[in-house]
Scaffold this active site. Sequence first.
Site, PDB file in Angstrom:
ATOM      1  CB  THR A 146      -5.779 -19.585   2.399  1.00  0.00           C
ATOM      2  OG1 THR A 146      -6.068 -20.874   2.937  1.00  0.00           O
ATOM      3  CG2 THR A 146      -6.157 -19.537   0.922  1.00  0.00           C
ATOM      4  CB  CYS A 197       2.138   4.250  14.039  1.00  0.00           C
ATOM      5  SG  CYS A 197       2.469   3.779  12.363  1.00  0.00           S
ATOM      6  CG  HIS A 200      -0.456   0.225   2.520  1.00  0.00           C
ATOM      7  ND1 HIS A 200      -0.604   1.419   3.175  1.00  0.00           N
ATOM      8  CD2 HIS A 200       0.231  -0.583   3.355  1.00  0.00           C
ATOM      9  CE1 HIS A 200      -0.037   1.327   4.384  1.00  0.00           C
ATOM     10  NE2 HIS A 200       0.473   0.126   4.505  1.00  0.00           N
TER      11      HIS A 200
HETATM   12  C1  LIG Z   1       4.222   1.746   6.505  1.00  0.00           C
HETATM   13  C2  LIG Z   1       5.530   1.276   7.029  1.00  0.00           C
HETATM   14  C3  LIG Z   1       5.652   0.038   7.667  1.00  0.00           C
HETATM   15  C4  LIG Z   1       4.461  -0.840   7.955  1.00  0.00           C
HETATM   16  O1  LIG Z   1       3.922  -1.396   6.798  1.00  0.00           O
HETATM   17  P1  LIG Z   1       2.426  -2.008   6.864  1.00  0.00           P
HETATM   18  O2  LIG Z   1       2.256  -2.665   5.539  1.00  0.00           O
HETATM   19  O3  LIG Z   1       1.516  -0.840   7.040  1.00  0.00           O
HETATM   20  O4  LIG Z   1       2.398  -2.958   7.992  1.00  0.00           O
HETATM   21  C5  LIG Z   1       6.894  -0.365   8.090  1.00  0.00           C
HETATM   22  N1  LIG Z   1       7.970   0.405   7.889  1.00  0.00           N
HETATM   23  C6  LIG Z   1       7.905   1.593   7.272  1.00  0.00           C
HETATM   24  C7  LIG Z   1       9.154   2.375   7.062  1.00  0.00           C
HETATM   25  C8  LIG Z   1       6.681   2.077   6.829  1.00  0.00           C
HETATM   26  O5  LIG Z   1       6.628   3.261   6.238  1.00  0.00           O
END
Ligand SMILES: *Cc1c(COP(=O)(O)O)cnc(C)c1O
Length: 396
Positions: free
Chosen positions: A237, A324, A201
Amino acid sequence: MKVYADNAATTKMSQTAKEAMMPYLDVIYGNPSSLYSFGQEAKSALEEARAKVAKALNADPKEIYFTSGGSEADNQAIVSAAVMGARKGKKHIISTKFEHHAVLHTLNKLEKQGYEITLLDVHENGVVTAEEVAAAIREDTALVTIMFANNEIGTIQPIAEIGAVCREKGVLFHTDAVQAVAHVPVDVKAMNIDMLSLSGHKFHGPKGVGALYVKKGVALTNLIEGGAQERGKRAGTENVPAIVGMAAALEEAVAHMDENMARITAMREQLIEGLQTIPHSKLNGDRNRRVPGTVNFCFEGIEGESLLLLLDDAGIAASSGSACTSGSLDPSHVLLAIGLPHEVAHGSLRLSVCEYNTPEEMAHIIENVPKVVEYLREMSPMWEDLKKGVKEHVIQ
Ligand SMILES: *Cc1c(COP(=O)(O)O)cnc(C)c1O
């Protein structure tokens, strides 16, 4: 005008990714582990996606494991290295103070289990050096884990040099490359990377899917037990539509990387030029050693949360620190790690743009941020003290 400038938090899915996913949300719904054709079609899609992800990193498809995202990939990489290290009596891990919480919280947990963690300081420019990593490596070092690009300030680490140091000293090297993959060139072989995390994402793929690259010969430990999916290393899965969408988004991003980098860098420069004229403001991190789309500013005398709310009223989606940590009033650990004092770290703004943004949108941001900053300063007791000279400016 509505401007989405928070692409480091998440991105809009690309048309290509959505179209690639459609058949797997519809007619090709078989379980990849099933032997009949419904399953085998899904299985082929899975393996095709694995090959695409491998190609984007210059890895072998056998070295790619699909996960639920960047966080899971970080957790699994670090726990695996810790387990492997412990078997040889090596229980020391090196990282930095400005990692993502997926890394830092995993390390905290290991520390409670008897591992020794060294968190390197980060320079004011948002970079750690390979020499500092080399100096921290000991006989009992099991792992070096250092992020490729920081999610809050966008600075890029000397990954190839750190990789070379680790390879020479025989220490495993993991990098959280969630903010780098699909945005800047990444080559696990040339950069001597043993493990790498990525997330769909963050590059116009779907949420809830990611991958861990693991160099051949490095033993993975399961976080999830169950079936034999992902060569027995990650049960459950497979999320076939998401995996297919992520691979399509990655393939597309890599194919257009040069033009995207140029376009996005130009918009970032437009933002920097426009916002650095605000009095008592500061660009955080090195001006040039950064991913194309991310900038982070501090504005003295204001509070980031109010800035975000007022920018939202102006149609601008931005961030202060990482998603976060927002909701808590602690200043960002990243900004503290690069040496900003608490009161200044509170007044931060992250803008992260992508190829879907436009120069007109940047102009809208540049028009609105100074207004909002001025408005907030007028109401700020902190700014009042600074103006009266009761307190001294930290940012000139
Ligand atoms: C977004 C992010 C994550 C976490 O990824 P998710 O797919 O949202 O769990 C970890 N490390 C960094 C540097 C990020 O920017």
